[in-house]
Design a protein around this motif. Structure first.
Motif, PDB file in Angstrom:
ATOM      1  N   ALA A  25      88.945  69.138  58.088  1.00 34.08           N
ATOM      2  CA  ALA A  25      87.744  69.913  58.449  1.00 34.08           C
ATOM      3  C   ALA A  25      86.509  69.017  58.514  1.00 34.08           C
ATOM      4  CB  ALA A  25      87.535  71.059  57.455  1.00 34.08           C
ATOM      5  N   GLY A  26      86.719  67.785  58.944  1.00 31.83           N
ATOM      6  CA  GLY A  26      85.604  66.851  59.087  1.00 31.83           C
ATOM      7  C   GLY A  26      85.246  66.104  57.823  1.00 31.83           C
ATOM      8  N   ALA A  27      85.944  66.392  56.718  1.00 29.64           N
ATOM      9  CA  ALA A  27      85.633  65.727  55.445  1.00 29.64           C
ATOM     10  C   ALA A  27      85.887  64.227  55.507  1.00 29.64           C
ATOM     11  CB  ALA A  27      86.453  66.345  54.315  1.00 29.64           C
ATOM     12  N   VAL A  28      86.747  63.790  56.424  1.00 29.39           N
ATOM     13  CA  VAL A  28      87.042  62.362  56.566  1.00 29.39           C
ATOM     14  C   VAL A  28      85.781  61.557  56.874  1.00 29.39           C
ATOM     15  CG1 VAL A  28      87.573  62.471  59.030  1.00 29.39           C
ATOM     16  CG2 VAL A  28      88.665  60.733  57.616  1.00 29.39           C
ATOM     17  N   PHE A  29      84.777  62.198  57.452  1.00 26.62           N
ATOM     18  CA  PHE A  29      83.530  61.509  57.777  1.00 26.62           C
ATOM     19  C   PHE A  29      82.531  61.539  56.623  1.00 26.62           C
ATOM     20  CE2 PHE A  29      85.044  63.223  61.947  1.00 26.62           C
ATOM     21  CZ  PHE A  29      85.396  62.008  62.508  1.00 26.62           C
ATOM     22  N   LYS A  30      82.880  62.223  55.543  1.00 31.63           N
ATOM     23  CA  LYS A  30      81.931  62.429  54.443  1.00 31.63           C
ATOM     24  C   LYS A  30      82.327  61.745  53.139  1.00 31.63           C
ATOM     25  CE  LYS A  30      80.510  66.952  56.252  1.00 31.63           C
ATOM     26  NZ  LYS A  30      79.131  66.562  56.579  1.00 31.63           N
ATOM     27  N   ILE A  31      83.551  61.251  53.050  1.00 26.41           N
ATOM     28  CA  ILE A  31      84.019  60.639  51.806  1.00 26.41           C
ATOM     29  C   ILE A  31      84.450  59.199  52.078  1.00 26.41           C
ATOM     30  CG2 ILE A  31      86.387  61.491  52.105  1.00 26.41           C
ATOM     31  CD1 ILE A  31      86.519  61.843  49.059  1.00 26.41           C
ATOM     32  N   PRO A  32      84.073  58.261  51.209  1.00 28.00           N
ATOM     33  CA  PRO A  32      84.476  56.866  51.417  1.00 28.00           C
ATOM     34  C   PRO A  32      85.985  56.690  51.302  1.00 28.00           C
ATOM     35  CG  PRO A  32      82.614  56.997  49.890  1.00 28.00           C
ATOM     36  CD  PRO A  32      83.122  58.399  50.082  1.00 28.00           C
ATOM     37  N   ILE A  33      86.550  55.953  52.234  1.00 28.13           N
ATOM     38  CA  ILE A  33      87.973  55.627  52.211  1.00 28.13           C
ATOM     39  C   ILE A  33      88.103  54.104  52.243  1.00 28.13           C
ATOM     40  CG2 ILE A  33      90.193  55.838  53.398  1.00 28.13           C
ATOM     41  CD1 ILE A  33      89.282  58.526  54.470  1.00 28.13           C
ATOM     42  N   CYS A  34      88.861  53.568  51.313  1.00 36.31           N
ATOM     43  CA  CYS A  34      89.070  52.123  51.206  1.00 36.31           C
ATOM     44  C   CYS A  34      90.499  51.785  51.601  1.00 36.31           C
ATOM     45  CB  CYS A  34      88.832  51.638  49.779  1.00 36.31           C
ATOM     46  SG  CYS A  34      87.230  52.061  49.075  1.00 36.31           S
ATOM     47  N   LYS A  35      90.652  50.754  52.421  1.00 37.93           N
ATOM     48  CA  LYS A  35      91.980  50.253  52.766  1.00 37.93           C
ATOM     49  C   LYS A  35      92.176  48.930  52.044  1.00 37.93           C
ATOM     50  CE  LYS A  35      94.088  51.821  57.026  1.00 37.93           C
ATOM     51  NZ  LYS A  35      94.574  51.413  58.342  1.00 37.93           N
ATOM     52  N   VAL A  36      93.270  48.826  51.299  1.00 38.50           N
ATOM     53  CA  VAL A  36      93.533  47.611  50.540  1.00 38.50           C
ATOM     54  C   VAL A  36      94.874  47.012  50.960  1.00 38.50           C
ATOM     55  CG1 VAL A  36      92.166  48.387  48.572  1.00 38.50           C
ATOM     56  CG2 VAL A  36      94.607  48.931  48.652  1.00 38.50           C
ATOM     57  N   ASP A  37      95.031  45.709  50.707  1.00 39.80           N
ATOM     58  CA  ASP A  37      96.288  45.045  51.049  1.00 39.80           C
ATOM     59  C   ASP A  37      97.427  45.557  50.177  1.00 39.80           C
ATOM     60  OD1 ASP A  37      95.282  43.358  53.098  1.00 39.80           O
ATOM     61  OD2 ASP A  37      94.450  42.021  51.590  1.00 39.80           O
ATOM     62  N   HIS A  38      97.134  45.729  48.872  1.00 39.42           N
ATOM     63  CA  HIS A  38      98.169  46.159  47.935  1.00 39.42           C
ATOM     64  C   HIS A  38      97.589  47.157  46.933  1.00 39.42           C
ATOM     65  CE1 HIS A  38     100.731  42.967  49.507  1.00 39.42           C
ATOM     66  NE2 HIS A  38      99.749  42.112  49.293  1.00 39.42           N
ATOM     67  N   ILE A  39      98.281  48.274  46.747  1.00 40.33           N
ATOM     68  CA  ILE A  39      97.859  49.283  45.784  1.00 40.33           C
ATOM     69  C   ILE A  39      97.730  48.689  44.386  1.00 40.33           C
ATOM     70  CG2 ILE A  39      98.617  51.373  44.563  1.00 40.33           C
ATOM     71  CD1 ILE A  39      97.504  52.003  47.288  1.00 40.33           C
ATOM     72  N   LYS A  40      98.680  47.825  44.012  1.00 37.49           N
ATOM     73  CA  LYS A  40      98.676  47.266  42.662  1.00 37.49           C
ATOM     74  C   LYS A  40      97.430  46.434  42.384  1.00 37.49           C
ATOM     75  CE  LYS A  40     103.014  45.853  43.122  1.00 37.49           C
ATOM     76  NZ  LYS A  40     104.342  45.259  42.837  1.00 37.49           N
ATOM     77  N   ASP A  41      96.973  45.682  43.373  1.00 41.46           N
ATOM     78  CA  ASP A  41      95.750  44.893  43.195  1.00 41.46           C
ATOM     79  C   ASP A  41      94.549  45.814  42.985  1.00 41.46           C
ATOM     80  OD1 ASP A  41      97.138  42.534  43.445  1.00 41.46           O
ATOM     81  OD2 ASP A  41      96.693  42.273  45.571  1.00 41.46           O
ATOM     82  N   ALA A  42      94.526  46.928  43.719  1.00 43.01           N
ATOM     83  CA  ALA A  42      93.438  47.903  43.553  1.00 43.01           C
ATOM     84  C   ALA A  42      93.465  48.497  42.154  1.00 43.01           C
ATOM     85  CB  ALA A  42      93.564  49.010  44.598  1.00 43.01           C
ATOM     86  N   MET A  43      94.667  48.779  41.648  1.00 42.84           N
ATOM     87  CA  MET A  43      94.801  49.309  40.293  1.00 42.84           C
ATOM     88  C   MET A  43      94.272  48.330  39.261  1.00 42.84           C
ATOM     89  SD  MET A  43      98.630  50.931  40.653  1.00 42.84           S
ATOM     90  CE  MET A  43      98.802  51.161  38.882  1.00 42.84           C
ATOM     91  N   PHE A  44      94.636  47.060  39.398  1.00 42.62           N
ATOM     92  CA  PHE A  44      94.166  46.042  38.461  1.00 42.62           C
ATOM     93  C   PHE A  44      92.635  45.985  38.454  1.00 42.62           C
ATOM     94  CE2 PHE A  44      98.377  43.700  39.206  1.00 42.62           C
ATOM     95  CZ  PHE A  44      98.932  44.218  38.042  1.00 42.62           C
ATOM     96  N   TYR A  45      92.049  46.079  39.647  1.00 44.70           N
ATOM     97  CA  TYR A  45      90.588  46.009  39.730  1.00 44.70           C
ATOM     98  C   TYR A  45      89.952  47.236  39.065  1.00 44.70           C
ATOM     99  CZ  TYR A  45      85.849  45.631  41.366  1.00 44.70           C
ATOM    100  OH  TYR A  45      84.483  45.549  41.389  1.00 44.70           O
ATOM    101  N   LEU A  46      90.499  48.408  39.314  1.00 45.68           N
ATOM    102  CA  LEU A  46      89.975  49.621  38.698  1.00 45.68           C
ATOM    103  C   LEU A  46      90.092  49.560  37.178  1.00 45.68           C
ATOM    104  CD1 LEU A  46      91.479  52.253  41.154  1.00 45.68           C
ATOM    105  CD2 LEU A  46      89.057  51.699  40.928  1.00 45.68           C
TER     106      LEU A  46
END
Length: 244
Positions: free
Chosen positions: A144-165
Motif C-alpha cells: 500500500a505504498g509503505a515501501v516508499f516510507k520505510i528504510p530498506i537496507c540491502k546487505v551482502d550477508h545477513i550474518k554480517d548485519a547481525m554482528f553489526y547490530l
C-alpha cells in the motif's frame, strides 16, 4: 513480459547504471563475451552491483526482446546504508526496532510485511542482496505504498548485519518454531531486531546459531504454522504492547 522496471540489452544497462539507477537484480548470460560485455562487467564490479550468471533460457523467459545476454531490474527505491541508519536511529534517542528478512521469496508476503512494519514503527528492514524477493510492482501494491516510507537496507550477508547490530547493542531475536520460549516471555522493550525466515525453509540454521534469543508463537490448531506475514505482524504488535 511487460515490466516497467525491466531493462534489457548491454548498452541500456550500462547507461542505467551510469545514470545512477539502483539495480535490484542483474542477470548475465553464462559465457558472455565481447568488448561491450567486458565494459558492463567492469562497471558492475566497480559499483559493487550483485549479479547472477544464468543460462540464456532464463533471459528468454524474462523478455522476448533482443536482450544481448543481459537483463536487469531497476529498483523503484533507493536502499539505505545499514551503519548510517543504525547510527541515526540510536542518536535520535528512540529504542531501535529492526526487521531482518532471511531469504523471503514471495513478493506479496514481502509487501504485506513492509506495510505492517511501517504501521508499527519499525526503523528499518534488512534484506540480503541475493536470494530474496525483489521490490516489484506486486510488492509495492501489497505494501500500500509503505515501501516508499520505510528504510530498506540491502546487505551482502545477513550474518554480517547481525554482528553489526549486536555490536551496536541491539539484541537479535529469531522467530522460529524451534524455540522453547513464546514471544510473550521475551523482553522487547530494549533495542531489538527480529528475524523472519523464508516461507518454506524458515531461518537458515547458520543464522539461528548466532541469534541472542529464539521465540515462537503458541499454536493450538492442527496446522503447525502461520503465514510469515501474519506471524511477523504478531511479533511486531507484541513489541508495541510491551513498549507502550
Amino acid at each position: 513480459m511487460k515490466n516497467d522496471s525491466l531493462v534489457f540489452g548491454i548498452r541500456a544497462i550500462i547507461e542505467a547504471i551510469s545514470s545512477g539507477k539502483t539495480i535490484d537484480k542483474l542477470f548475465v548470460q553464462k559465457g558472455l563475451i565481447g568488448e561491450l560485455a567486458k565494459e558492463l562487467m567492469a562497471l558492475v564490479r566497480e559499483k559493487n552491483i550483485t549479479f547472477t550468471f544464468v543460462p540464456v533460457e532464463k533471459l528468454n523467459k524474462l523478455t522476448r526482446k533482443n536482450h544481448q545476454g543481459a537483463v536487469a531490474f531497476i529498483s523503484p527505491i533507493d536502499f539505505y546504508d545499514l551503519e548510517n541508519l543504525v547510527m541515526t536511529v540510536t542518536e535520535s534517542g528512540q529504542t531501535p526496532l529492526f526487521l531482518i528478512l532471511d531469504q523471503l521469496s514471495d513478493v506479496r508476503n514481502f509487501g504485506a510485511i513492509i506495510r505492517t512494519a511501517e504501521c508499527t514503527g519499525v526503523h528499518g528492514i534488512i534484506i540480503q542482496k541475493k536470494g530474496g524477493a525483489p521490490i516489484s510492482a506486486d510488492t509495492i501494491k501489497t505494501s500500500a505504498g509503505a515501501v516508499f516510507k520505510i528504510p530498506i537496507c540491502k546487505v551482502d550477508h545477513i550474518k554480517d548485519a547481525m554482528f553489526y547490530l549486536q555490536g551496536s547493542g541491539i539484541q537479535v531475536i529469531a522467530a522460529t518454531e524451534k524455540a522453547n520460549d513464546p514471544i510473550y516471555d521475551i523482553d522487547l522493550t530494549i533495542p531489538s531486531a527480529i528475524i523472519m525466515g523464508s516461507e518454506g525453509k524458515g531461518i537458515s540454521p547458520s543464522v539461528l546459531k548466532l541469534v541472542d534469543q529464539l521465540a515462537k508463537l503458541p499454536m493450538y490448531g492442527e496446522i503447525g504454522s502461520l503465514n510469515v506475514s501474519v506471524a511477523c505482524g504478531v511479533f511486531l504488535y507484541e513489541t508495541i504492547r510491551q513498549r507502550r
